[in-house]
Enzyme design. Sequence first.
Site, PDB file in Angstrom:
ATOM      1  N   ARG A 193       0.865  -1.175   0.000  1.00  0.00           N
ATOM      2  CA  ARG A 193       0.000   0.000   0.000  1.00  0.00           C
ATOM      3  C   ARG A 193       0.904   1.228   0.000  1.00  0.00           C
ATOM      4  O   ARG A 193       2.032   1.191   0.469  1.00  0.00           O
ATOM      5  CB  ARG A 193      -0.918   0.006   1.219  1.00  0.00           C
ATOM      6  CG  ARG A 193      -1.826  -1.214   1.311  1.00  0.00           C
ATOM      7  CD  ARG A 193      -2.650  -1.191   2.589  1.00  0.00           C
ATOM      8  NE  ARG A 193      -3.533  -2.364   2.707  1.00  0.00           N
ATOM      9  CZ  ARG A 193      -3.195  -3.502   3.297  1.00  0.00           C
ATOM     10  NH1 ARG A 193      -1.979  -3.626   3.838  1.00  0.00           N
ATOM     11  NH2 ARG A 193      -4.045  -4.511   3.366  1.00  0.00           N
ATOM     12  N   LYS A 221      -2.185  -2.633   7.766  1.00  0.00           N
ATOM     13  CA  LYS A 221      -3.314  -2.244   8.598  1.00  0.00           C
ATOM     14  C   LYS A 221      -3.299  -3.040   9.899  1.00  0.00           C
ATOM     15  O   LYS A 221      -3.034  -4.239   9.902  1.00  0.00           O
ATOM     16  CB  LYS A 221      -4.624  -2.487   7.846  1.00  0.00           C
ATOM     17  CG  LYS A 221      -4.802  -1.598   6.616  1.00  0.00           C
ATOM     18  CD  LYS A 221      -6.122  -1.874   5.932  1.00  0.00           C
ATOM     19  CE  LYS A 221      -6.320  -0.968   4.733  1.00  0.00           C
ATOM     20  NZ  LYS A 221      -7.607  -1.249   4.043  1.00  0.00           N
ATOM     21  N   HIS A 237      -2.299   2.652  -5.857  1.00  0.00           N
ATOM     22  CA  HIS A 237      -2.892   1.357  -5.523  1.00  0.00           C
ATOM     23  C   HIS A 237      -3.019   0.462  -6.757  1.00  0.00           C
ATOM     24  O   HIS A 237      -3.134  -0.761  -6.620  1.00  0.00           O
ATOM     25  CB  HIS A 237      -4.264   1.557  -4.890  1.00  0.00           C
ATOM     26  CG  HIS A 237      -4.609   0.524  -3.858  1.00  0.00           C
ATOM     27  ND1 HIS A 237      -3.995   0.460  -2.625  1.00  0.00           N
ATOM     28  CD2 HIS A 237      -5.486  -0.508  -3.882  1.00  0.00           C
ATOM     29  CE1 HIS A 237      -4.491  -0.549  -1.929  1.00  0.00           C
ATOM     30  NE2 HIS A 237      -5.389  -1.165  -2.673  1.00  0.00           N
ATOM     31  N   ARG A 283      -0.465  -2.162  -6.772  1.00  0.00           N
ATOM     32  CA  ARG A 283      -0.801  -3.283  -5.882  1.00  0.00           C
ATOM     33  C   ARG A 283      -1.738  -4.249  -6.599  1.00  0.00           C
ATOM     34  O   ARG A 283      -1.572  -5.475  -6.520  1.00  0.00           O
ATOM     35  CB  ARG A 283      -1.439  -2.728  -4.610  1.00  0.00           C
ATOM     36  CG  ARG A 283      -1.881  -3.777  -3.586  1.00  0.00           C
ATOM     37  CD  ARG A 283      -2.324  -3.055  -2.314  1.00  0.00           C
ATOM     38  NE  ARG A 283      -3.017  -3.922  -1.373  1.00  0.00           N
ATOM     39  CZ  ARG A 283      -2.413  -4.694  -0.483  1.00  0.00           C
ATOM     40  NH1 ARG A 283      -1.087  -4.725  -0.443  1.00  0.00           N
ATOM     41  NH2 ARG A 283      -3.107  -5.434   0.359  1.00  0.00           N
ATOM     42  N   HIS A 295      -3.651  -9.476   3.199  1.00  0.00           N
ATOM     43  CA  HIS A 295      -5.107  -9.479   3.311  1.00  0.00           C
ATOM     44  C   HIS A 295      -5.547 -10.256   4.549  1.00  0.00           C
ATOM     45  O   HIS A 295      -4.979 -11.308   4.868  1.00  0.00           O
ATOM     46  CB  HIS A 295      -5.743 -10.124   2.070  1.00  0.00           C
ATOM     47  CG  HIS A 295      -5.659  -9.268   0.854  1.00  0.00           C
ATOM     48  ND1 HIS A 295      -5.666  -9.776  -0.424  1.00  0.00           N
ATOM     49  CD2 HIS A 295      -5.555  -7.923   0.708  1.00  0.00           C
ATOM     50  CE1 HIS A 295      -5.575  -8.790  -1.293  1.00  0.00           C
ATOM     51  NE2 HIS A 295      -5.507  -7.654  -0.628  1.00  0.00           N
ATOM     52  N   TYR A 302      -8.944 -10.918  -7.012  1.00  0.00           N
ATOM     53  CA  TYR A 302      -7.957 -10.762  -8.077  1.00  0.00           C
ATOM     54  C   TYR A 302      -7.918 -11.981  -8.993  1.00  0.00           C
ATOM     55  O   TYR A 302      -7.557 -11.865 -10.160  1.00  0.00           O
ATOM     56  CB  TYR A 302      -6.570 -10.525  -7.474  1.00  0.00           C
ATOM     57  CG  TYR A 302      -6.463  -9.220  -6.737  1.00  0.00           C
ATOM     58  CD1 TYR A 302      -6.411  -8.025  -7.422  1.00  0.00           C
ATOM     59  CD2 TYR A 302      -6.429  -9.190  -5.350  1.00  0.00           C
ATOM     60  CE1 TYR A 302      -6.322  -6.817  -6.752  1.00  0.00           C
ATOM     61  CE2 TYR A 302      -6.338  -7.988  -4.660  1.00  0.00           C
ATOM     62  CZ  TYR A 302      -6.284  -6.809  -5.373  1.00  0.00           C
ATOM     63  OH  TYR A 302      -6.202  -5.610  -4.703  1.00  0.00           O
TER      64      TYR A 302
END
Length: 334
Positions: A162, A187, A259, A262, A285, A294
């Site tokens: 990110r 995150k 992004h 990514r 994730h 994806y």
Amino acid sequence: MKKGNPLPALLRAFFQEWLAEQRSASIHTIRSYRDTWRLLLRFVAERKGCGVARLTLTDVSADEVRAFLHHTEHGRKTTIGTRNCRLAAIRSFFSFVADKNPEYIAQCSAVLAVPLKREPTSAPCYLEPEEVEAILAQPDRSTLEGMRDHVLLSFLYNSGARIQEALDLCTEAIRFEPPNFVRLYGKGRKERVCPLWPETVALLRKLLERQPRAPDERIFVNRYGEPLGASGVRFKLSAYVEQAAKSTLTLQSKHVTPHSFRHATAVHLVAAGVDITVIRSWLGHVSLDTTNHYAQANLETKRKALEQVGAPAASNVPPSWKRDASLMEWLDTL
């Protein structure tokens, strides 16, 4: 401020004690929640016809929250995702208030009952390898700024990081000796390790030779030695994309952001046959469902899968649903 108004003290305790100390939230989460409450308090104060300092906790009702969310989405023209992020920040505060001041439980329950809004799920817009190459060719690598931009974009594509993860990168997080890798903090301050290509490591070495940084200093900085901001990277990237689109026409129809690199990393890993659980770990994730998104995006991967299945053999026998007329008639009645 009215006497006996608990709102200022509760907000202070929420940010300083709950988020920062008890939850150990990242600075990015705290700033995001702060921005939400700035907007919400100003919005409610304007509707009430008073200053923010005169607002009470009861002024921030569920009806006001719903009105604010409507204004966020339609008045400020933000996405549903942004609207839901605002609501998450508001919900978190009222959940905290419900535990700390039970006398406001009815108001807190009403706010907590405000639902998140579902948004349509579309396939991520990603870059093809030749589009990535075209963008990476744009920065003028003879200048320090151009070299920095080239290294940053190359790192984004290699790691799938990110943008803020990349901008927070310090030299101590990189292993420059084989096997090369980088430690990223995503995150929730979750740490993950991503492999680096030798080419990416070489680029990072050259950048650090021209602009040395201490082990705990951020690598990507501006001309004044201050850390780059995400908005500045987006601005520079848009200029590179505009220039690259002159020779790579497919870029003209794409909205490219940091992004997007990514997304490109994820889709290209899928196309290369990398296991989906490995890609999940690579990208950091929480849910495998996010990574599976994806797996559905790459048309070339779908085409190859279809070729392996092959076309059905021709047959003169009509399918069963055509042979059974009574069934079709019954379905027509539904």
